[in-house]
Design an enzyme around this catalytic site. Structure first.
Site, PDB file in Angstrom:
ATOM      1  N   LYS A 138      47.107 -95.209   9.858  1.00  0.00           N
ATOM      2  CA  LYS A 138      48.020 -94.216  10.432  1.00  0.00           C
ATOM      3  C   LYS A 138      48.041 -94.387  11.950  1.00  0.00           C
ATOM      4  O   LYS A 138      47.049 -94.874  12.498  1.00  0.00           O
ATOM      5  CB  LYS A 138      47.578 -92.818  10.051  1.00  0.00           C
ATOM      6  CG  LYS A 138      46.296 -92.370  10.750  1.00  0.00           C
ATOM      7  CD  LYS A 138      46.270 -90.897  11.013  1.00  0.00           C
ATOM      8  CE  LYS A 138      45.380 -90.589  12.188  1.00  0.00           C
ATOM      9  NZ  LYS A 138      45.210 -89.256  12.558  1.00  0.00           N
ATOM     10  N   HIS A 168      42.577 -91.114   5.576  1.00  0.00           N
ATOM     11  CA  HIS A 168      41.164 -91.009   5.182  1.00  0.00           C
ATOM     12  C   HIS A 168      40.749 -89.564   4.898  1.00  0.00           C
ATOM     13  O   HIS A 168      39.645 -89.314   4.451  1.00  0.00           O
ATOM     14  CB  HIS A 168      40.249 -91.652   6.219  1.00  0.00           C
ATOM     15  CG  HIS A 168      40.244 -90.982   7.538  1.00  0.00           C
ATOM     16  ND1 HIS A 168      41.170 -91.253   8.510  1.00  0.00           N
ATOM     17  CD2 HIS A 168      39.441 -90.030   8.043  1.00  0.00           C
ATOM     18  CE1 HIS A 168      40.923 -90.503   9.555  1.00  0.00           C
ATOM     19  NE2 HIS A 168      39.886 -89.743   9.306  1.00  0.00           N
ATOM     20  N   LYS A 172      38.539 -88.976  -2.270  1.00  0.00           N
ATOM     21  CA  LYS A 172      38.588 -88.602  -3.691  1.00  0.00           C
ATOM     22  C   LYS A 172      38.116 -87.169  -3.894  1.00  0.00           C
ATOM     23  O   LYS A 172      38.713 -86.401  -4.622  1.00  0.00           O
ATOM     24  CB  LYS A 172      37.661 -89.519  -4.482  1.00  0.00           C
ATOM     25  CG  LYS A 172      38.286 -90.783  -4.948  1.00  0.00           C
ATOM     26  CD  LYS A 172      37.511 -91.297  -6.167  1.00  0.00           C
ATOM     27  CE  LYS A 172      38.145 -92.555  -6.708  1.00  0.00           C
ATOM     28  NZ  LYS A 172      37.884 -93.746  -5.918  1.00  0.00           N
ATOM     29  N   GLU A 206      38.571 -78.258  15.431  1.00  0.00           N
ATOM     30  CA  GLU A 206      37.402 -79.091  15.779  1.00  0.00           C
ATOM     31  C   GLU A 206      36.795 -78.597  17.082  1.00  0.00           C
ATOM     32  O   GLU A 206      37.535 -78.177  17.993  1.00  0.00           O
ATOM     33  CB  GLU A 206      37.836 -80.531  16.046  1.00  0.00           C
ATOM     34  CG  GLU A 206      38.328 -81.286  14.857  1.00  0.00           C
ATOM     35  CD  GLU A 206      38.615 -82.736  15.228  1.00  0.00           C
ATOM     36  OE1 GLU A 206      38.078 -83.606  14.576  1.00  0.00           O
ATOM     37  OE2 GLU A 206      39.375 -82.972  16.188  1.00  0.00           O
ATOM     38  N   ASP A 225      48.812 -86.280  15.288  1.00  0.00           N
ATOM     39  CA  ASP A 225      47.492 -86.735  14.862  1.00  0.00           C
ATOM     40  C   ASP A 225      47.090 -86.101  13.528  1.00  0.00           C
ATOM     41  O   ASP A 225      46.506 -86.773  12.682  1.00  0.00           O
ATOM     42  CB  ASP A 225      46.458 -86.375  15.947  1.00  0.00           C
ATOM     43  CG  ASP A 225      45.075 -86.925  15.627  1.00  0.00           C
ATOM     44  OD1 ASP A 225      45.007 -88.074  15.165  1.00  0.00           O
ATOM     45  OD2 ASP A 225      44.076 -86.215  15.829  1.00  0.00           O
ATOM     46  N   HIS A 230      47.687 -85.708   7.735  1.00  0.00           N
ATOM     47  CA  HIS A 230      46.644 -85.148   6.878  1.00  0.00           C
ATOM     48  C   HIS A 230      46.986 -83.776   6.313  1.00  0.00           C
ATOM     49  O   HIS A 230      46.819 -83.511   5.133  1.00  0.00           O
ATOM     50  CB  HIS A 230      45.331 -85.011   7.653  1.00  0.00           C
ATOM     51  CG  HIS A 230      44.925 -86.249   8.375  1.00  0.00           C
ATOM     52  ND1 HIS A 230      44.898 -87.469   7.770  1.00  0.00           N
ATOM     53  CD2 HIS A 230      44.528 -86.447   9.644  1.00  0.00           C
ATOM     54  CE1 HIS A 230      44.481 -88.372   8.645  1.00  0.00           C
ATOM     55  NE2 HIS A 230      44.260 -87.783   9.786  1.00  0.00           N
ATOM     56  N   LYS A 328      41.777 -79.210  18.974  1.00  0.00           N
ATOM     57  CA  LYS A 328      40.511 -79.712  19.523  1.00  0.00           C
ATOM     58  C   LYS A 328      39.926 -78.701  20.499  1.00  0.00           C
ATOM     59  O   LYS A 328      40.619 -77.796  20.961  1.00  0.00           O
ATOM     60  CB  LYS A 328      40.779 -81.020  20.279  1.00  0.00           C
ATOM     61  CG  LYS A 328      41.083 -82.202  19.372  1.00  0.00           C
ATOM     62  CD  LYS A 328      41.075 -83.479  20.188  1.00  0.00           C
ATOM     63  CE  LYS A 328      41.368 -84.697  19.331  1.00  0.00           C
ATOM     64  NZ  LYS A 328      40.344 -84.985  18.334  1.00  0.00           N
TER      65      LYS A 328
HETATM   66  P1  NDP Z   1      42.045-100.657  19.431  1.00  0.00           P
HETATM   67  O1  NDP Z   1      43.030-100.834  20.531  1.00  0.00           O
HETATM   68  O2  NDP Z   1      40.652-100.287  19.746  1.00  0.00           O
HETATM   69  O3  NDP Z   1      41.949-102.018  18.593  1.00  0.00           O
HETATM   70  C1  NDP Z   1      43.073-102.754  18.228  1.00  0.00           C
HETATM   71  C2  NDP Z   1      42.634-104.129  17.797  1.00  0.00           C
HETATM   72  O4  NDP Z   1      43.795-104.904  17.529  1.00  0.00           O
HETATM   73  C3  NDP Z   1      41.821-104.897  18.832  1.00  0.00           C
HETATM   74  O5  NDP Z   1      40.801-105.577  18.154  1.00  0.00           O
HETATM   75  C4  NDP Z   1      42.853-105.852  19.391  1.00  0.00           C
HETATM   76  O6  NDP Z   1      42.269-107.008  19.914  1.00  0.00           O
HETATM   77  C5  NDP Z   1      43.641-106.172  18.158  1.00  0.00           C
HETATM   78  N1  NDP Z   1      44.942-106.752  18.467  1.00  0.00           N
HETATM   79  C6  NDP Z   1      45.925-106.237  19.248  1.00  0.00           C
HETATM   80  N2  NDP Z   1      46.979-107.086  19.287  1.00  0.00           N
HETATM   81  C7  NDP Z   1      46.647-108.146  18.513  1.00  0.00           C
HETATM   82  C8  NDP Z   1      47.312-109.353  18.137  1.00  0.00           C
HETATM   83  N3  NDP Z   1      48.557-109.643  18.580  1.00  0.00           N
HETATM   84  N4  NDP Z   1      46.674-110.208  17.319  1.00  0.00           N
HETATM   85  C9  NDP Z   1      45.426-109.946  16.861  1.00  0.00           C
HETATM   86  N5  NDP Z   1      44.747-108.818  17.172  1.00  0.00           N
HETATM   87  C10 NDP Z   1      45.357-107.951  17.992  1.00  0.00           C
HETATM   88  O7  NDP Z   1      42.727 -99.655  18.401  1.00  0.00           O
HETATM   89  P2  NDP Z   1      41.994 -98.720  17.294  1.00  0.00           P
HETATM   90  O8  NDP Z   1      40.945 -99.509  16.642  1.00  0.00           O
HETATM   91  O9  NDP Z   1      41.636 -97.437  17.908  1.00  0.00           O
HETATM   92  O10 NDP Z   1      43.196 -98.395  16.300  1.00  0.00           O
HETATM   93  C11 NDP Z   1      43.655 -99.308  15.320  1.00  0.00           C
HETATM   94  C12 NDP Z   1      44.543 -98.559  14.335  1.00  0.00           C
HETATM   95  O11 NDP Z   1      43.793 -97.553  13.686  1.00  0.00           O
HETATM   96  C13 NDP Z   1      45.720 -97.840  14.972  1.00  0.00           C
HETATM   97  O12 NDP Z   1      46.808 -97.874  14.079  1.00  0.00           O
HETATM   98  C14 NDP Z   1      45.220 -96.417  15.098  1.00  0.00           C
HETATM   99  O13 NDP Z   1      46.277 -95.489  15.113  1.00  0.00           O
HETATM  100  C15 NDP Z   1      44.401 -96.295  13.838  1.00  0.00           C
HETATM  101  N6  NDP Z   1      43.381 -95.248  13.885  1.00  0.00           N
HETATM  102  C16 NDP Z   1      42.376 -95.296  14.809  1.00  0.00           C
HETATM  103  C17 NDP Z   1      41.379 -94.342  14.803  1.00  0.00           C
HETATM  104  C18 NDP Z   1      40.247 -94.408  15.779  1.00  0.00           C
HETATM  105  O14 NDP Z   1      39.415 -93.507  15.743  1.00  0.00           O
HETATM  106  N7  NDP Z   1      40.173 -95.414  16.637  1.00  0.00           N
HETATM  107  C19 NDP Z   1      41.394 -93.223  13.828  1.00  0.00           C
HETATM  108  C20 NDP Z   1      42.473 -93.276  12.876  1.00  0.00           C
HETATM  109  C21 NDP Z   1      43.422 -94.257  12.934  1.00  0.00           C
HETATM  110  P3  NDP Z   1      42.280-107.173  21.542  1.00  0.00           P
HETATM  111  O15 NDP Z   1      41.491-106.056  22.079  1.00  0.00           O
HETATM  112  O16 NDP Z   1      41.676-108.510  21.726  1.00  0.00           O
HETATM  113  O17 NDP Z   1      43.735-107.119  21.927  1.00  0.00           O
END
Ligand code: NDP
Length: 472
Positions: A138, A168, A172, A206, A225, A230, A328
């Protein structure tokens, strides 16, 4: 399982710890884990991430397997795991990696939403090993239109029942606890309608603040969010018709029917509220004003607390407000659905004291059930008194992401948000979000650590002094 965005925050904080629990519990037999990202990570760096994320996953015994077996399996997965550097949006790169993996593959898109869309557009059905499952995070799109576009791209790659749009919160235990409670008890279902229920509240308050997530949250806010995804899903499970079975088609058809009937009244200043926290304290912890948090742009006018009233326009629910609220930096964690019944048609003359409506609380973390009733008070039989019957509900020892992945690896889309539903959720909230952007609904304020603005409609948390009688 191939994790795209392997170096990202979600992967390290939530996804891999969930995978670790699943492996340790013996619920991911023969799993091979492959990481990919645009960062130039060495094998050691990836191994370090797995070590950190899996730490503690095998502590304690599990129902499914011994700790020793769990530890051995975790070690096997770590030893065999590889990391690949690639740009997932570059034509051919992801497809080439996929062709080297053994089918079936679950591809987890832990990527920023726009990158996920581009990555899917760069793939063709021919790139995907037989039986590939696509797991989408999401937010799913940024509105009904982009969600529809992403749905169309995914539909060109794999069948709908191989697409897992992750929510998430739809663990279940959450889903089945509500379904079990509603449809396994003759006592509840006949009263589960507009004739007997005055309102339904779904509250996710929260005490956490921004927790360094301004980059995401300052553009999302509480509405996108939580409410858009959710809370609407949980509302639909509370409001749906009885499914004939727990098969994904029956349950997800029921959810979709509720959402299709749902909307927000377009007098948005009445049907919605939004607010932002100011400086305060949560317990002993001082909290700065939201706008003073690192990475926040005050001009975004991001709400940190939102409440919307949804109307489910069908025979069962006509006239019953469903209040969805999340925020929040509130004084306490409060995650529950509250079903408030209408007053009795006539209370026999002669009773005194508390005459409060019957209320049923379904708690989400901790998972519990509470029924507030009026009974004759101790000491004076004419004096009504409030009691609370309380019991715990089942919860799954897996972390939320463990539950989600359990379903993905089992090939069960039951808990995944279906394509039509993902678009419906945006359709419901988009007009309200547009009104917020246009300034039609004032952005109110509440002190961090408080219960939110005093005059909001959702019911206040119960006081700690409420009487309690344990049953269960
Ligand atoms: P981040 O920005 O921390 O991580 C994104 C990742 O994607 C990094 O590893 C980045 O690598 C990689 N990436 C970006 N562009 C490319 C590309 N062109 N090719 C390959 N890899 C790439 O984001 P989050 O982990 O926070 O979020 C990811 C997803 O999860 C989003 O959709 C977010 O909405 C969702 N989400 C996140 C939550 C959280 O708590 N973080 C909670 C719920 C959902 P690099 O840094 O090298 O660019």
């Amino acid at each position: 399982m191939l994790v795209l965005g392997a170096s990202g925050d979600l992967t390290g904080r939530l996804l891999l710890p969930g995978v670790g629990r699943l492996i340790a519990a013996g619920r991911a037999p023969r799993l091979e884990l492959v990481g990919a990202g645009s960062d130039d990570w060495t094998a050691e760096r990836w191994r370090q991430r797995l070590d950190d994320s899996f730490a503690g996953a095998d502590e304690g015994s599990t129902a499914e397997g011994s700790t020793a077996e769990g530890s051995a399996e975790l070690a096997r997965v770590k030893d065999a795991s590889t990391y690949h550097r690639l740009d997932v949006t570059a034509p051919g790169e992801l497809g080439r990696l996929l062709k080297t993996l053994q089918a079936p593959v679950a591809v987890y898109f832990a990527l920023p939403p726009a990158v996920s869309q581009a990555a899917c557009e760069a793939l063709t059905a021919g790139d995907l090993p037989e039986g590939t499952r696509l797991v989408m995070e999401k937010p799913f799109g940024s509105g009904a239109e982009s969600a529809a576009r992403l749905n169309a791209t995914l539909a060109g790659l794999v069948p709908e029942d191989h697409i897992h749009r992750v929510d998430h919160f739809l663990g279940k235990s959450t889903v089945f606890n509500i379904v079990g409670l509603r449809f396994a008890n003759r006592l509840l279902e006949p009263l589960w309608n507009a004739e007997h229920i005055a309102k339904v509240e779904i509250i996710f308050d929260e005490d956490l603040t921004l927790e360094n997530r301004a980059r995401y949250y300052d553009h999302a806010g509480a509405g996108r969010d939580m409410i858009q995804s959710h809370l609407l899903q949980i509302m639909a499970i509370i409001a749906m018709e009885a499914p004939a079975s727990l098969d994904e088609r029956d349950v997800r058809d029921g959810i979709a029917a509720v959402l299709r009937a749902s909307s927000i009244d377009n007098h948005f200043a009445r049907s919605t509220r939004r607010a932002r926290y100011t400086a305060g304290a949560i317990g002993d912890r001082p909290v700065p004003d939201y706008t003073a948090e690192a990475g926040v742009d005050p001009a975004n006018n991001t709400e940190t607390l939102a409440e919307v009233e949804i109307r489910v326009k069908n025979w069962r629910w006509a006239g019953v407000p469903f209040l969805l609220r999340s925020g929040k930096a509130l004084g306490r964690n409060r995650k529950e659905a509250v079903i408030t019944y209408k007053p009795v048609p006539h209370l026999p003359d002669g009773f005194r004291g508390v005459d409060a409506p019957t209320r049923l609380h379904i708690g989400f973390g901790p998972e519990n059930l509470t029924l507030d009733l009026d009974v004759n008070g101790p000491g004076n039989l004419f004096e009504l008194d409030r009691v609370r019957l309380e019991t715990e509900l089942a919860s799954d020892p897996l972390l939320p992401y463990g539950e989600v992945l359990d379903s993905v690896l089992a090939g069960d889309p039951l808990l995944s948000v279906r394509a039509d539903t993902a678009e419906e959720c945006w359709r419901i909230v988009e007009p309200a979000f547009a009104a917020w952007r246009a300034g039609t609904v004032p952005l109110e304020e509440y002190a961090a650590g408080s219960d939110g603005p005093a005059d909001w409609r959702s019911s206040r948390p119960r006081s700690a002094g409420d009487k309690q009688r344990a049953d269960g």
